[in-house]
Every structure is written in structure tokens, then in C-alpha cells.
Design a protein around this motif. Structure first.
Motif, PDB file in Angstrom:
ATOM      1  N   LEU A  53       1.985  -4.403   4.175  1.00 32.18           N
ATOM      2  CA  LEU A  53       2.720  -3.141   4.633  1.00 32.18           C
ATOM      3  C   LEU A  53       3.763  -2.600   3.578  1.00 32.18           C
ATOM      4  CD1 LEU A  53       3.757  -1.133   6.863  1.00 32.18           C
ATOM      5  CD2 LEU A  53       4.756  -3.065   7.903  1.00 32.18           C
ATOM      6  N   ASP A  54       4.428  -3.188   3.092  1.00 32.25           N
ATOM      7  CA  ASP A  54       5.349  -2.793   1.880  1.00 32.25           C
ATOM      8  C   ASP A  54       4.999  -1.988   1.001  1.00 32.25           C
ATOM      9  OD1 ASP A  54       7.278  -4.310   3.033  1.00 32.25           O
ATOM     10  OD2 ASP A  54       7.696  -5.723   1.775  1.00 32.25           O
ATOM     11  N   ALA A  55       3.652  -1.734   0.856  1.00 29.43           N
ATOM     12  CA  ALA A  55       3.032  -1.079  -0.335  1.00 29.43           C
ATOM     13  C   ALA A  55       2.811   0.422   0.275  1.00 29.43           C
ATOM     14  CB  ALA A  55       1.617  -1.647  -0.931  1.00 29.43           C
ATOM     15  N   ARG A  56       2.734   0.493   1.569  1.00 34.59           N
ATOM     16  CA  ARG A  56       2.694   1.631   2.466  1.00 34.59           C
ATOM     17  C   ARG A  56       4.172   2.145   2.414  1.00 34.59           C
ATOM     18  NH1 ARG A  56       0.746  -0.035   7.530  1.00 34.59           N
ATOM     19  NH2 ARG A  56       1.573   1.968   8.374  1.00 34.59           N
ATOM     20  N   ILE A  57       5.083   1.502   2.379  1.00 32.11           N
ATOM     21  CA  ILE A  57       6.572   1.695   2.529  1.00 32.11           C
ATOM     22  C   ILE A  57       6.927   2.160   1.090  1.00 32.11           C
ATOM     23  CG2 ILE A  57       8.989   1.077   3.021  1.00 32.11           C
ATOM     24  CD1 ILE A  57       7.459  -1.005   5.028  1.00 32.11           C
ATOM     25  N   PHE A  58       6.670   1.351   0.285  1.00 30.98           N
ATOM     26  CA  PHE A  58       7.060   1.719  -1.330  1.00 30.98           C
ATOM     27  C   PHE A  58       5.643   1.811  -1.966  1.00 30.98           C
ATOM     28  CE2 PHE A  58      10.307  -0.851   0.541  1.00 30.98           C
ATOM     29  CZ  PHE A  58      11.398   0.050   0.554  1.00 30.98           C
TER      30      PHE A  58
END
Length: 177
Positions: A53-58
Motif C-alpha cells: 500500500l505504501d507504494a500507492r501512497i508514495f
């Protein structure tokens, strides 16, 4: 384009109350920061985060060149703390990474703590986190901080177990479409 908001927590820990360092499982070893290791940190960071998910956020975390740029940026910041920046290796290669920077108030901020999926569940994340926090303490910082996505239950559990407490709730806008 649809904008959604993801809940994140800022968490803090008093560095005078840290648990002791954790011994690594057999076959794992520490690699201290050196500029020559920047590419290795970036590759491990990509392997840790590109499907998370963090790759979607950042979005930079979802791209190899984005992780390269991020590592160059982090390591060239005025507050970069080499003593809080580590790679974790095993017989096959590198499996974990963490970086540390000090903010303007003198708080050590954990950046991009990650363990590659195939090495998770062995206590390596806790070992990396504590190694970085002890690095902050070694340069006389008093507080440690990090941000975590509220949906990341495993990370939240780890951080609470180490002694972090939530200090603020944030919302990060992400564009999807």
C-alpha cells in the motif's frame, strides 16, 4: 482521477526507554551505512515496498528509479544519521533496510523500514528498528519518531511492542484513476 485519503499515524518513543538490541538469527548480518551502499539500499527498498500500500501512497516506492532518487535525497539531507541507517544481509543478498534522519527539533525519524517479503516473520523488522533507534541514541537524540499507515497492522503491532505511542493521526491524499 479519484482522490482517496489514507489514515496514517505518527508514533513516538523516548529513546531513554529503549529495549536492548536483538541478536540476529543465524546467517544474518549488519551492513553499516556507506555511500557505496546507496544502490543496495534502493534495491532492497523497492523489493520491500513495490507491492505494498505504501507504494500507492508514495509512488516513488513502487519504482526502482524512484527508490534511487529517494535514497539520494535521504542520504544528502543535513540531518541524515549514518548511525541509524542499516542494511541487513544473508547468504543470498540484502533483505532489509532502514534509514534515519534528524528533524529540525532533534527527533530521530525512521525512514522506510522494510524487510523483503520472503524474509518476513523472523524478527528482522524489530532488529532493524532497534538498531536504528540505538543509532539515534548514540548521537544523543532523545526522541524517535515514525509514520505508519493505519492499515499496516503488523507494523503497528511491532511499533507498540517496542514502545512507540501514537502522537498524531494524519491523512494522506492519494490520486488513483
Amino acid at each position: 482521477m479519484v482522490v482517496t485519503y489514507v489514515k496514517r499515524y505518527r508514533m513516538e518513543i523516548d529513546l531513554s526507554e529503549l529495549p536492548p538490541l536483538i541478536d540476529l538469527p543465524e546467517g544474518y548480518y549488519w551492513v553499516a551505512w556507506h555511500r557505496a551502499m546507496l544502490d543496495h539500499h534502493a534495491r532492497v527498498k523497492f523489493r520491500c515496498f513495490h507491492d505494498e500500500l505504501d507504494a500507492r501512497i508514495f509512488p516513488c516506492l513502487g519504482q526502482e528509479d524512484g527508490c534511487q532518487r529517494l535514497m539520494r535525497e535521504i542520504s544528502s539531507r543535513k540531518g541524515f544519521i549514518p548511525q541509524a541507517t542499516w542494511l541487513l544481509g544473508d547468504s543470498v543478498g540484502y533483505v532489509g533496510t532502514v534509514q534515519g534522519v534528524a528533524d529540525r527539533t532533534g527527533t530521530g525519524m525512521i525512514q522506510n523500514l522494510g524487510v523483503v517479503p520472503e524474509a518476513r516473520g523472523r524478527g528482522l523488522g524489530a532488529a532493524l528498528l532497534l538498531k536504528s533507534l540505538h543509532g539515534f541514541r548514540s548521537v544523543n537524540l532523545r526522541m524517535g519518531s515514525l509514520e505508519v499507515t493505519a492499515e499496516n497492522r503488523g507494523a503497528l503491532s511491532l511499533y507498540r511492542k517496542i514502545g512507540f505511542r501514537r502522537s498524531r493521526t494524519l491523512y494522506k491524499a492519494i490520486q488513483e484513476g
